[in-house]
Design a protein around this motif. Structure first.
Motif, PDB file in Angstrom:
ATOM      1  N   LYS A   1       0.238 -18.805   6.589  1.00 57.43           N
ATOM      2  CA  LYS A   1      -0.783 -18.782   5.538  1.00 57.43           C
ATOM      3  C   LYS A   1      -1.223 -17.347   5.316  1.00 57.43           C
ATOM      4  O   LYS A   1      -1.117 -16.488   6.198  1.00 57.43           O
ATOM      5  CB  LYS A   1      -1.983 -19.641   5.927  1.00 57.43           C
ATOM      6  CG  LYS A   1      -2.713 -19.147   7.169  1.00 57.43           C
ATOM      7  CD  LYS A   1      -3.894 -20.035   7.498  1.00 57.43           C
ATOM      8  CE  LYS A   1      -4.608 -19.523   8.749  1.00 57.43           C
ATOM      9  NZ  LYS A   1      -5.792 -20.299   9.049  1.00 57.43           N
ATOM     10  N   PHE A   2      -1.721 -17.108   4.121  1.00 59.45           N
ATOM     11  CA  PHE A   2      -2.350 -15.825   3.839  1.00 59.45           C
ATOM     12  C   PHE A   2      -3.696 -15.804   4.538  1.00 59.45           C
ATOM     13  O   PHE A   2      -4.409 -16.808   4.565  1.00 59.45           O
ATOM     14  CB  PHE A   2      -2.550 -15.635   2.333  1.00 59.45           C
ATOM     15  CG  PHE A   2      -1.401 -14.969   1.650  1.00 59.45           C
ATOM     16  CD1 PHE A   2      -1.423 -13.611   1.400  1.00 59.45           C
ATOM     17  CD2 PHE A   2      -0.286 -15.692   1.278  1.00 59.45           C
ATOM     18  CE1 PHE A   2      -0.351 -12.986   0.783  1.00 59.45           C
ATOM     19  CE2 PHE A   2       0.786 -15.085   0.659  1.00 59.45           C
ATOM     20  CZ  PHE A   2       0.760 -13.722   0.415  1.00 59.45           C
ATOM     21  N   THR A   3      -4.040 -14.672   5.110  1.00 55.45           N
ATOM     22  CA  THR A   3      -5.333 -14.526   5.767  1.00 55.45           C
ATOM     23  C   THR A   3      -6.236 -13.560   5.027  1.00 55.45           C
ATOM     24  O   THR A   3      -7.443 -13.579   5.220  1.00 55.45           O
ATOM     25  CB  THR A   3      -5.154 -14.047   7.222  1.00 55.45           C
ATOM     26  OG1 THR A   3      -4.423 -12.814   7.218  1.00 55.45           O
ATOM     27  CG2 THR A   3      -4.408 -15.095   8.045  1.00 55.45           C
ATOM     28  N   LEU A   4      -5.643 -12.710   4.197  1.00 59.72           N
ATOM     29  CA  LEU A   4      -6.436 -11.705   3.485  1.00 59.72           C
ATOM     30  C   LEU A   4      -5.636 -11.127   2.332  1.00 59.72           C
ATOM     31  O   LEU A   4      -4.438 -10.899   2.451  1.00 59.72           O
ATOM     32  CB  LEU A   4      -6.814 -10.560   4.436  1.00 59.72           C
ATOM     33  CG  LEU A   4      -7.505  -9.336   3.832  1.00 59.72           C
ATOM     34  CD1 LEU A   4      -8.911  -9.685   3.365  1.00 59.72           C
ATOM     35  CD2 LEU A   4      -7.554  -8.199   4.837  1.00 59.72           C
ATOM     36  N   VAL A   5      -6.312 -10.911   1.221  1.00 60.82           N
ATOM     37  CA  VAL A   5      -5.774 -10.118   0.119  1.00 60.82           C
ATOM     38  C   VAL A   5      -6.799  -9.044  -0.189  1.00 60.82           C
ATOM     39  O   VAL A   5      -8.008  -9.315  -0.249  1.00 60.82           O
ATOM     40  CB  VAL A   5      -5.479 -10.980  -1.126  1.00 60.82           C
ATOM     41  CG1 VAL A   5      -5.291 -10.123  -2.368  1.00 60.82           C
ATOM     42  CG2 VAL A   5      -4.237 -11.825  -0.892  1.00 60.82           C
ATOM     43  N   ARG A   6      -6.299  -7.827  -0.341  1.00 64.49           N
ATOM     44  CA  ARG A   6      -7.162  -6.688  -0.665  1.00 64.49           C
ATOM     45  C   ARG A   6      -6.710  -6.123  -1.998  1.00 64.49           C
ATOM     46  O   ARG A   6      -5.558  -5.701  -2.147  1.00 64.49           O
ATOM     47  CB  ARG A   6      -7.058  -5.633   0.428  1.00 64.49           C
ATOM     48  CG  ARG A   6      -7.870  -4.389   0.140  1.00 64.49           C
ATOM     49  CD  ARG A   6      -7.693  -3.341   1.228  1.00 64.49           C
ATOM     50  NE  ARG A   6      -8.210  -2.060   0.763  1.00 64.49           N
ATOM     51  CZ  ARG A   6      -8.975  -1.274   1.472  1.00 64.49           C
ATOM     52  NH1 ARG A   6      -9.320  -1.609   2.701  1.00 64.49           N
ATOM     53  NH2 ARG A   6      -9.398  -0.128   0.981  1.00 64.49           N
ATOM     54  N   LEU A   7      -7.619  -6.141  -2.967  1.00 67.93           N
ATOM     55  CA  LEU A   7      -7.364  -5.530  -4.265  1.00 67.93           C
ATOM     56  C   LEU A   7      -7.892  -4.096  -4.222  1.00 67.93           C
ATOM     57  O   LEU A   7      -8.968  -3.849  -3.675  1.00 67.93           O
ATOM     58  CB  LEU A   7      -8.048  -6.323  -5.374  1.00 67.93           C
ATOM     59  CG  LEU A   7      -7.703  -7.815  -5.431  1.00 67.93           C
ATOM     60  CD1 LEU A   7      -8.471  -8.488  -6.567  1.00 67.93           C
ATOM     61  CD2 LEU A   7      -6.218  -8.036  -5.569  1.00 67.93           C
ATOM     62  N   ASN A   8      -7.130  -3.178  -4.779  1.00 69.83           N
ATOM     63  CA  ASN A   8      -7.493  -1.758  -4.754  1.00 69.83           C
ATOM     64  C   ASN A   8      -7.451  -1.178  -6.157  1.00 69.83           C
ATOM     65  O   ASN A   8      -6.657  -0.273  -6.456  1.00 69.83           O
ATOM     66  CB  ASN A   8      -6.519  -0.992  -3.838  1.00 69.83           C
ATOM     67  CG  ASN A   8      -6.565  -1.505  -2.425  1.00 69.83           C
ATOM     68  OD1 ASN A   8      -7.537  -1.313  -1.721  1.00 69.83           O
ATOM     69  ND2 ASN A   8      -5.514  -2.189  -2.004  1.00 69.83           N
ATOM     70  N   PRO A   9      -8.302  -1.702  -7.051  1.00 69.91           N
ATOM     71  CA  PRO A   9      -8.247  -1.238  -8.429  1.00 69.91           C
ATOM     72  C   PRO A   9      -8.705   0.215  -8.576  1.00 69.91           C
ATOM     73  O   PRO A   9      -9.704   0.623  -7.991  1.00 69.91           O
ATOM     74  CB  PRO A   9      -9.180  -2.183  -9.175  1.00 69.91           C
ATOM     75  CG  PRO A   9     -10.003  -2.844  -8.154  1.00 69.91           C
ATOM     76  CD  PRO A   9      -9.290  -2.751  -6.847  1.00 69.91           C
ATOM     77  N   LYS A  10      -7.923   0.963  -9.333  1.00 67.53           N
ATOM     78  CA  LYS A  10      -8.278   2.337  -9.684  1.00 67.53           C
ATOM     79  C   LYS A  10      -8.530   2.342 -11.183  1.00 67.53           C
ATOM     80  O   LYS A  10      -7.637   2.043 -11.973  1.00 67.53           O
ATOM     81  CB  LYS A  10      -7.144   3.291  -9.327  1.00 67.53           C
ATOM     82  CG  LYS A  10      -7.472   4.725  -9.655  1.00 67.53           C
ATOM     83  CD  LYS A  10      -6.359   5.664  -9.247  1.00 67.53           C
ATOM     84  CE  LYS A  10      -6.747   7.093  -9.614  1.00 67.53           C
ATOM     85  NZ  LYS A  10      -5.669   8.033  -9.319  1.00 67.53           N
ATOM     86  N   VAL A  11      -9.762   2.669 -11.543  1.00 70.90           N
ATOM     87  CA  VAL A  11     -10.206   2.567 -12.923  1.00 70.90           C
ATOM     88  C   VAL A  11     -10.543   3.953 -13.459  1.00 70.90           C
ATOM     89  O   VAL A  11     -11.157   4.762 -12.757  1.00 70.90           O
ATOM     90  CB  VAL A  11     -11.453   1.654 -13.029  1.00 70.90           C
ATOM     91  CG1 VAL A  11     -11.975   1.579 -14.438  1.00 70.90           C
ATOM     92  CG2 VAL A  11     -11.130   0.268 -12.487  1.00 70.90           C
TER      93      VAL A  11
END
Length: 164
Positions: free
Chosen positions: A105-115
Motif C-alpha cells: 500500500k501507499f503510505t505517503l505522497v508528497r506534492l512539491n509544487p513550484k509556483v
C-alpha cells in the motif's frame, strides 16, 4: 443534495504471449487504458514486478492523479482569489510499502509544487491556497494515506530591458 459524477474507462490486457497465464513468467503485464475520444494510455506493472519500464504503471498514474487534482484545484482557487500564476510544476513523490505477503500500500505522497506568480505581493496568498486545494482535491479525499504538500513560490522574473 450531492451531485453524482460517473466515469468509465476500459482496461485491456495486451500481454498474452500465446499461452496466457500458463505460468508467472509466460505473460507480459502490458495493458491499455482508454476512454471515448481520448488517446490510449499504454501501461504495465512497475519493473520491480516484471513490468515494462517504458510504460506507465498504476503507481505512477495514482501519483499523477493526486498531483493533477491538487494543481487544478489550486489554479481555480488562485484565479478566484486574485493570485496570478504564470507557471506551475510539481515533482511529486510517493512511498509504497510492500508487505511480506506480496501485497502493499501507499503510505505517503508528497506534492512539491513550484509556483511562479506575477507579483511579490501575491506570494503569501499563493502559498496559503495550497492548504485549501489539498482539502478540496477529490482524489486526495479518496485515499487512505497522507497526501502532504511542500510548495515553493517565486515571482516571475522580468526580462532585462536596456535603457535607450
Amino acid at each position: 443534495m450531492n451531485k453524482l459524477h460517473h466515469y468509465t474507462t476500459t482496461l485491456t490486457w495486451t500481454g498474452n504471449q500465446g499461452t496466457g497465464t500458463s505460468n508467472y513468467k509466460a505473460f507480459q503485464r502490458s495493458h491499455t487504458i482508454e476512454t471515448t475520444g481520448k488517446p490510449i494510455i499504454h501501461g504495465s506493472s512497475d519493473p520491480s514486478f516484471r513490468g515494462d519500464p517504458a510504460k506507465y504503471n498504476p503507481e505512477e498514474l495514482l501519483l499523477s492523479s493526486l498531483s493533477a487534482c491538487h494543481m487544478l484545484w489550486y489554479l481555480h482557487l488562485c484565479a478566484v482569489n486574485g493570485v496570478q500564476v504564470t507557471q506551475y510544476t510539481d515533482q511529486a513523490t510517493g512511498t509504497m510499502e510492500e508487505s511480506s505477503e506480496g501485497g502493499g500500500k501507499f503510505t505517503l505522497v508528497r506534492l512539491n509544487p513550484k509556483v511562479i506568480v506575477s507579483e511579490k505581493s501575491m506570494i503569501d496568498k499563493a502559498l496559503e491556497l495550497h492548504d485549501q486545494a489539498n482539502k478540496k482535491c477529490f482524489i486526495a479525499n479518496s485515499v487512505n494515506f497522507s497526501v502532504t504538500h511542500h510548495p515553493s513560490c517565486e515571482v516571475k522574473q522580468q526580462a532585462d530591458h536596456p535603457n535607450p
